[in-house]
Design a protein around this motif. Structure first.
Motif, short mmCIF file in Angstrom:
data_model
loop_
_atom_site.label_atom_id
_atom_site.label_comp_id
_atom_site.label_asym_id
_atom_site.label_seq_id
_atom_site.Cartn_x
_atom_site.Cartn_y
_atom_site.Cartn_z
N GLU A 10 15.27 -34.78 -6.86
CA GLU A 10 16.08 -33.70 -6.28
C GLU A 10 15.99 -32.41 -7.10
O GLU A 10 15.93 -31.32 -6.54
CB GLU A 10 17.53 -34.15 -6.19
CG GLU A 10 18.44 -33.10 -5.61
CD GLU A 10 19.88 -33.54 -5.60
OE1 GLU A 10 20.47 -33.58 -4.50
OE2 GLU A 10 20.42 -33.84 -6.68
N ALA A 11 15.99 -32.54 -8.41
CA ALA A 11 15.97 -31.37 -9.28
C ALA A 11 15.61 -31.82 -10.69
O ALA A 11 15.71 -32.99 -11.03
CB ALA A 11 17.34 -30.69 -9.29
N TRP A 12 15.22 -30.86 -11.51
CA TRP A 12 14.84 -31.14 -12.89
C TRP A 12 15.95 -30.70 -13.83
O TRP A 12 16.65 -29.73 -13.58
CB TRP A 12 13.54 -30.44 -13.25
CG TRP A 12 12.40 -31.16 -12.62
CD1 TRP A 12 11.83 -30.90 -11.42
CD2 TRP A 12 11.76 -32.31 -13.14
NE1 TRP A 12 10.86 -31.83 -11.15
CE2 TRP A 12 10.79 -32.70 -12.19
CE3 TRP A 12 11.90 -33.06 -14.30
CZ2 TRP A 12 9.96 -33.81 -12.38
CZ3 TRP A 12 11.08 -34.16 -14.49
CH2 TRP A 12 10.12 -34.52 -13.54
N VAL A 13 16.10 -31.44 -14.94
CA VAL A 13 17.09 -31.13 -15.96
C VAL A 13 16.33 -30.68 -17.20
O VAL A 13 15.48 -31.40 -17.71
CB VAL A 13 17.93 -32.38 -16.32
CG1 VAL A 13 18.91 -32.08 -17.43
CG2 VAL A 13 18.63 -32.92 -15.08
N GLY A 14 16.63 -29.50 -17.68
CA GLY A 14 16.07 -29.03 -18.95
C GLY A 14 14.56 -28.98 -19.03
O GLY A 14 13.91 -28.35 -18.21
N ASP A 15 13.99 -29.72 -19.99
CA ASP A 15 12.58 -29.60 -20.36
C ASP A 15 11.60 -30.32 -19.44
O ASP A 15 10.40 -30.29 -19.68
CB ASP A 15 12.37 -30.07 -21.80
CG ASP A 15 12.74 -31.52 -22.00
OD1 ASP A 15 13.05 -32.21 -21.00
OD2 ASP A 15 12.73 -31.99 -23.16
N GLY A 16 12.06 -31.02 -18.43
CA GLY A 16 11.16 -31.64 -17.49
C GLY A 16 10.90 -33.12 -17.71
O GLY A 16 10.10 -33.70 -17.00
N GLU A 17 11.56 -33.74 -18.67
CA GLU A 17 11.42 -35.18 -18.83
C GLU A 17 12.48 -35.94 -18.04
O GLU A 17 12.32 -37.13 -17.76
CB GLU A 17 11.50 -35.60 -20.30
CG GLU A 17 10.27 -35.23 -21.10
CD GLU A 17 10.33 -35.75 -22.52
OE1 GLU A 17 11.21 -36.58 -22.83
OE2 GLU A 17 9.50 -35.31 -23.31
N ILE A 18 13.55 -35.26 -17.69
CA ILE A 18 14.66 -35.88 -16.95
C ILE A 18 14.81 -35.16 -15.61
O ILE A 18 14.79 -33.93 -15.54
CB ILE A 18 15.98 -35.77 -17.73
CG1 ILE A 18 15.84 -36.35 -19.13
CG2 ILE A 18 17.12 -36.42 -16.96
CD1 ILE A 18 15.61 -37.84 -19.18
N ALA A 19 14.96 -35.97 -14.54
CA ALA A 19 15.16 -35.40 -13.21
C ALA A 19 16.39 -36.02 -12.57
O ALA A 19 16.75 -37.16 -12.86
CB ALA A 19 13.95 -35.68 -12.33
#
Length: 94
Positions: A10-19
């Motif tokens: 749905e969306a990315w959190v911060g640096d791109g390792e967590i979505a």
């Protein structure tokens, strides 16, 4: 036992390792390290907070069918001929 569940990015959190991933009303964060950065809208198999596999349309359909068969079995409404038509049956192998 660990059950992997299809969820959509749905969306990315911060640096791109967590979505953020969603399935119906369920929304959670998933570590994407094993599958890499995926575009929003991509379906992935998630288990224990990790995306383990990217699903194409066929893989998603087969996984959803397997989950529906599991739910039917747990409800006592499983009909072997109605599920897993893509697998050869024991009687076909004989």
């Amino acid at each position: 036992m660990c059950l992997s569940v299809p969820m959509q990015v749905e969306a990315w959190v911060g640096d791109g390792e967590i979505a953020w991933v969603v399935r119906g009303e369920r929304r959670e964060q998933a570590n994407m390290l094993l599958v890499g950065a995926q575009p929003v809208g991509t379906w992935v198999l998630v288990a224990l907070g990790f995306a383990k596999e990217v699903l194409d349309e066929e893989g998603l359909a087969l996984t959803e069918e397997a989950l529906a068969a599991l739910a039917a079995t747990l409800d006592g409404d499983y009909h072997p001929d109605a599920w897993f038509r893509d697998l050869p049956s024991a009687r076909d192998a004989a």
